[in-house]
Scaffold this motif. Structure first.
Motif, PDB file in Angstrom:
ATOM      1  N   ALA A 282       0.960  -0.916  -0.060  1.00 16.73           N
ATOM      2  CA  ALA A 282       0.590   0.264  -0.026  1.00 16.73           C
ATOM      3  C   ALA A 282       0.105   1.262  -0.037  1.00 16.73           C
ATOM      4  O   ALA A 282       0.433   2.273  -0.325  1.00 16.73           O
ATOM      5  N   ALA A 283       2.133   1.303   0.561  1.00 19.48           N
ATOM      6  CA  ALA A 283       3.179   2.023   0.528  1.00 19.48           C
ATOM      7  C   ALA A 283       3.444   2.121  -0.812  1.00 19.48           C
ATOM      8  O   ALA A 283       3.941   4.027  -0.405  1.00 19.48           O
ATOM      9  N   ARG A 284       3.820   1.391  -1.788  1.00 19.30           N
ATOM     10  CA  ARG A 284       4.013   1.892  -2.550  1.00 19.30           C
ATOM     11  C   ARG A 284       3.467   2.723  -3.845  1.00 19.30           C
ATOM     12  O   ARG A 284       3.396   3.199  -4.057  1.00 19.30           O
ATOM     13  N   ALA A 285       2.064   1.959  -3.823  1.00 19.55           N
ATOM     14  CA  ALA A 285       1.200   2.340  -4.791  1.00 19.55           C
ATOM     15  C   ALA A 285       0.924   3.742  -4.141  1.00 19.55           C
ATOM     16  O   ALA A 285       1.177   4.815  -4.924  1.00 19.55           O
ATOM     17  N   LEU A 286       0.640   4.563  -2.499  1.00 17.87           N
ATOM     18  CA  LEU A 286       0.820   5.694  -2.335  1.00 17.87           C
ATOM     19  C   LEU A 286       1.631   6.614  -3.048  1.00 17.87           C
ATOM     20  O   LEU A 286       1.543   7.704  -3.125  1.00 17.87           O
ATOM     21  N   SER A 287       3.518   5.752  -3.063  1.00 17.47           N
ATOM     22  CA  SER A 287       4.710   6.466  -2.801  1.00 17.47           C
ATOM     23  C   SER A 287       4.256   6.888  -4.675  1.00 17.47           C
ATOM     24  O   SER A 287       5.079   8.178  -4.790  1.00 17.47           O
ATOM     25  N   PHE A 288       4.157   5.844  -5.068  1.00 21.84           N
ATOM     26  CA  PHE A 288       3.735   6.224  -6.741  1.00 21.84           C
ATOM     27  C   PHE A 288       2.575   7.037  -7.044  1.00 21.84           C
ATOM     28  O   PHE A 288       3.347   8.370  -8.111  1.00 21.84           O
ATOM     29  N   ILE A 289       1.761   7.473  -6.231  1.00 22.26           N
ATOM     30  CA  ILE A 289       0.537   8.567  -6.220  1.00 22.26           C
ATOM     31  C   ILE A 289       1.227  10.031  -5.946  1.00 22.26           C
ATOM     32  O   ILE A 289       1.104  11.137  -6.538  1.00 22.26           O
ATOM     33  N   THR A 290       1.922   9.721  -4.960  1.00 23.20           N
ATOM     34  CA  THR A 290       2.670  11.744  -4.575  1.00 23.20           C
ATOM     35  C   THR A 290       3.828  11.499  -5.506  1.00 23.20           C
ATOM     36  O   THR A 290       4.258  12.451  -6.193  1.00 23.20           O
ATOM     37  N   ALA A 291       4.619  10.810  -6.740  1.00 22.16           N
ATOM     38  CA  ALA A 291       5.811  11.140  -7.362  1.00 22.16           C
ATOM     39  C   ALA A 291       4.936  11.576  -8.615  1.00 22.16           C
ATOM     40  O   ALA A 291       5.708  12.121  -9.255  1.00 22.16           O
ATOM     41  N   LEU A 292       4.271  10.986  -8.780  1.00 24.18           N
ATOM     42  CA  LEU A 292       3.048  11.505  -9.638  1.00 24.18           C
ATOM     43  C   LEU A 292       2.968  13.286  -9.792  1.00 24.18           C
ATOM     44  O   LEU A 292       2.450  14.018 -10.278  1.00 24.18           O
ATOM     45  N   THR A 293       2.110  13.531  -8.207  1.00 17.39           N
ATOM     46  CA  THR A 293       1.531  14.867  -8.326  1.00 17.39           C
ATOM     47  C   THR A 293       2.914  15.736  -8.261  1.00 17.39           C
ATOM     48  O   THR A 293       2.483  16.925  -8.215  1.00 17.39           O
ATOM     49  N   LEU A 294       4.024  14.764  -7.469  1.00 14.05           N
ATOM     50  CA  LEU A 294       4.786  15.780  -7.517  1.00 14.05           C
ATOM     51  C   LEU A 294       5.698  16.248  -8.439  1.00 14.05           C
ATOM     52  O   LEU A 294       5.988  17.512  -9.224  1.00 14.05           O
ATOM     53  N   ALA A 295       5.443  15.390  -9.809  1.00 19.85           N
ATOM     54  CA  ALA A 295       5.895  15.483 -11.336  1.00 19.85           C
ATOM     55  C   ALA A 295       5.675  16.795 -11.744  1.00 19.85           C
ATOM     56  O   ALA A 295       5.581  17.900 -12.817  1.00 19.85           O
ATOM     57  N   VAL A 296       4.044  16.518 -11.734  1.00 17.91           N
ATOM     58  CA  VAL A 296       2.603  17.740 -11.704  1.00 17.91           C
ATOM     59  C   VAL A 296       2.876  18.844 -11.878  1.00 17.91           C
ATOM     60  O   VAL A 296       2.542  19.940 -12.328  1.00 17.91           O
ATOM     61  N   ALA A 297       3.531  19.108 -10.442  1.00 13.87           N
ATOM     62  CA  ALA A 297       3.712  19.513  -9.076  1.00 13.87           C
ATOM     63  C   ALA A 297       5.203  21.290 -10.009  1.00 13.87           C
ATOM     64  O   ALA A 297       4.863  22.020 -10.245  1.00 13.87           O
ATOM     65  N   LEU A 298       5.765  20.283  -9.858  1.00 14.45           N
ATOM     66  CA  LEU A 298       7.333  20.903 -11.371  1.00 14.45           C
ATOM     67  C   LEU A 298       6.964  21.152 -12.435  1.00 14.45           C
ATOM     68  O   LEU A 298       7.520  22.143 -12.937  1.00 14.45           O
ATOM     69  N   ALA A 299       6.224  20.319 -13.094  1.00 14.36           N
ATOM     70  CA  ALA A 299       5.774  21.022 -14.750  1.00 14.36           C
ATOM     71  C   ALA A 299       4.470  22.048 -14.226  1.00 14.36           C
ATOM     72  O   ALA A 299       5.330  23.312 -15.058  1.00 14.36           O
ATOM     73  N   ALA A 300       4.286  22.290 -13.299  1.00 16.08           N
ATOM     74  CA  ALA A 300       3.165  23.659 -13.155  1.00 16.08           C
ATOM     75  C   ALA A 300       4.637  25.126 -13.117  1.00 16.08           C
ATOM     76  O   ALA A 300       3.836  25.856 -13.123  1.00 16.08           O
ATOM     77  N   THR A 301       5.058  24.772 -12.042  1.00 14.64           N
ATOM     78  CA  THR A 301       6.945  25.203 -11.555  1.00 14.64           C
ATOM     79  C   THR A 301       7.524  25.736 -12.962  1.00 14.64           C
ATOM     80  O   THR A 301       7.368  27.112 -13.251  1.00 14.64           O
TER      81      THR A 301
END
Length: 407
Positions: A282-301
């Motif tokens: 479950a933690a790996r799945a959540l980490s994958f989701i947060t990594a995607l969120t972080l990538a989107v945030a960097l793209a927005a930056t």
């Protein structure tokens, strides 16, 4: 004009946009950090809670239920271990100490645990923080977090869940000792002699038990006794632990009613490994989701940097007219974007720590396990990756601003 002076001016003019994008980046990064901190904190704290529970013996069934019910004092459906199994444990070679535990009652929000003096002192290895160990059927030893102190009296309730069950009207206890704080669910527990638990549920004459020395039954025939939820065993050595587990995992004991009960011996650590494996997925799945969120945030930056370059294009072109080289203009935009990234990384660390601390407080209240987040190199990695990715992303709007043509 030095680039830092112009940077300060641009930061003041675009403070709202920069802080907004930094907050988006901080929130995305905080999820990754909070996940890492909470998972490691939960693993370390739950593992520490099993330190005094090397080997558990219970009726054959779910090893996870045996662990959760005995070590973490959760309300689990545990089959009764016939009392004769205890005599085999006490007299077994390689056993430093063994203590029965019987659940099913409470006082307030604290679970009542029927046991022997060995459990209260861990076989004489742990002194109490106040008072003494119980020496009579109506005496109790309270956990450090139970809210009880030496001299308090209480009447137990039947049932482990608060708000359910009924009072044992004829039973009352007086606290004579308090265990030291352990940071585990047992801090909330109240320990009483197991023979008093048996008499309470069998509705026998409690005073008859008071005429006998406490724990006298351990040297007698145990076939007539009701049984217990589990037995906590402290082996002398690791080799003894494996030998005892093998022995009791193949043992069958007859209950007073004549039923044959198969036993099992489990290592707390091994059961935790299985639970961690499930939690890790479950933690790996959540980490994958947060990594995607972080990538989107960097793209927005990155997009923000490009837009700021376009909005400030007249100013940048004016600098070019005044003789500023392309690298000067590019450095200005790069520094603006990196200000967003660095501010977001610092904010993400603070917010992530705050989330993990909130989770620690909530989990401690729910489970009784004291937890505290601790930073490690595991948290440094996403921060460094964010800074590195931000530095690379910032080159795009910096290059675009430097390439803007004068008309």
């Amino acid at each position: 004009m030095h680039v830092t002076m112009l940077l300060k001016s641009e930061l003041r003019r675009s403070a709202g946009v920069i802080l907004g994008m930094a907050l988006v980046l901080a929130l995305a990064l905080s999820l990754a950090l909070a996940t890492s901190l909470t998972e490691r904190m939960l693993r370390a704290s739950s593992a520490a809670a099993t330190d005094d529970f090397d080997l558990l013996v219970g009726a054959k069934g779910s090893s996870a239920s045996l662990l959760l019910g005995t070590v973490y004092l959760r309300d689990e459906p545990l089959g009764l271990v016939p009392a004769p199994a205890l005599s085999s444990l006490i007299n077994a070679k390689g056993v430093r100490w063994a203590a029965p535990v019987a659940f099913g009652d409470r006082t307030g929000d604290s679970p009542l645990v029927g046991t022997t003096r060995a459990m209260a002192t861990l076989g004489g290895e742990r002194p109490l923080s106040a008072g003494r160990v119980f020496a009579a059927p109506d005496e109790a030893v309270a956990g450090a977090g139970s809210g009880l102190k030496v001299g308090d009296a209480f009447t137990p309730m039947h049932g482990r869940a608060a708000g359910a069950g009924h009072a044992h009207e004829a039973a009352s206890f007086r606290v004579v000792g308090v265990m030291p704080a352990t940071g585990t669910p047992w801090d909330r527990a109240v320990l009483v002699p197991i023979e008093r638990i048996w008499s309470m549920h069998a509705h026998e004459d409690d005073h008859a038990h008071g005429r006998e020395p406490l724990e006298h039954w351990m040297e007698e025939d145990l076939t007539h006794l009701p049984g217990m939820s589990a037995v906590v065993v402290k082996p002398v050595s690791v080799a003894d632990a494996y030998r005892l587990r093998q022995r009791f995992s193949t043992m069958s004991v007859t209950s007073p009613e004549g039923a044959v009960v198969n036993l099992m011996g489990v290592f707390s650590g091994e059961v935790l490994v299985d639970l961690y494996a499930s939690m890790g997925s479950a933690a790996r799945a959540l980490s994958f989701i947060t990594a995607l969120t972080l990538a989107v945030a960097l793209a927005a930056t990155l997009i923000t940097g490009v837009l700021l370059g376009r909005l400030r294009l007249p100013t940048l072109l004016q600098l070019r007219v005044l003789g500023a080289p392309r690298r000067y203009v590019g450095a200005l935009i790069w520094l603006i974007v990196m200000t967003v990234v660095v501010t977001g990384a610092a904010g993400g660390l603070l917010i992530g720590w705050a989330i993990a601390s909130g989770c620690a407080a909530w989990l401690a209240d729910e489970t009784g396990i004291v937890m505290a987040p601790a930073l490690s190199r595991a948290e440094a990695l996403p921060i460094l990756l964010t800074l590195a990715a931000g530095a690379l992303c910032a080159l795009v709007p910096a290059w675009a601003a430097g390439r803007a043509k004068m008309t």
